[in-house]
Design an enzyme around this catalytic site. Sequence first.
Site, PDB file in Angstrom:
ATOM      1  N   GLU A 135      31.540  83.357  11.231  1.00  0.00           N
ATOM      2  CA  GLU A 135      30.473  83.998  10.454  1.00  0.00           C
ATOM      3  C   GLU A 135      30.290  85.451  10.883  1.00  0.00           C
ATOM      4  OE1 GLU A 135      30.449  81.101  12.010  1.00  0.00           O
ATOM      5  OE2 GLU A 135      28.846  79.790  11.326  1.00  0.00           O
ATOM      6  N   CYS A 195      24.951  83.414  15.503  1.00  0.00           N
ATOM      7  CA  CYS A 195      25.308  83.759  14.119  1.00  0.00           C
ATOM      8  C   CYS A 195      24.066  83.792  13.239  1.00  0.00           C
ATOM      9  CB  CYS A 195      26.335  82.776  13.561  1.00  0.00           C
ATOM     10  SG  CYS A 195      27.955  83.009  14.304  1.00  0.00           S
ATOM     11  N   CYS A 208      32.475  83.923  16.532  1.00  0.00           N
ATOM     12  CA  CYS A 208      32.472  82.906  15.471  1.00  0.00           C
ATOM     13  C   CYS A 208      32.932  83.506  14.144  1.00  0.00           C
ATOM     14  CB  CYS A 208      31.077  82.341  15.279  1.00  0.00           C
ATOM     15  SG  CYS A 208      30.488  81.346  16.651  1.00  0.00           S
TER      16      CYS A 208
END
Length: 193
Positions: free
Chosen positions: A115, A149, A113
Amino acid sequence: MSGAQSDFERFREHLSAHGNGGLVHAVAARAAIGNWRAAMCSQDDVRQLLERWGIASAALEPIEHALAAAWNARAAAYAPYSRFHVGAAVLGSCGRLWCGANVENSSYGLTLCAERAALAAARAAGGEAFLLLCVAADTEEPISPCGACRQWIVELAPHALVAMVGSKGAERWCTPAELLPWAFGSEMFHRQL
Ligand code: THU
């Protein structure tokens, strides 16, 4: 206005673990305003609040810059499978900014991801005291970080504020503990030793 006031104090207290007081105040103010935008405040209200908090509007620039950087980082996403482009930016208390975007894989579960990409870039470049993590996607409602995350954020950026930004300027701001209450952390297994 009292909602913004209490948000400001809440966020300032959360961020106070880090140095660079000016930037801490600005991030807390911007977060309060961001949350309060949902309640439709006017430019005049914002000006009055900043005055009351003793913050020059120019002090908000690094934060605006971080939000824009997260939005722009979407351009670097490698997302041929979902076609969902996500960008993230991490602001250090030193004022430095690191960006990331989602990186997918034909073995879908290996997808990274935005993040985590931004946090890894920040950490690998020597950053450590993070004040702000922004995540942006082209959705009307801001997206919020996935479970993996959240675990990364709690470990690597526990004092940061998390800003979630959608395509039409909608924002949501919160603390890592609000995203992941009762988080697992190394203090739990160290306790057993
Ligand atoms: N994704 C992110 O990068 N961040 C989030 O907060 C949610 C989801 C990515 C993973 C995948 O590449 C795509 O969005 C669809 O799930």
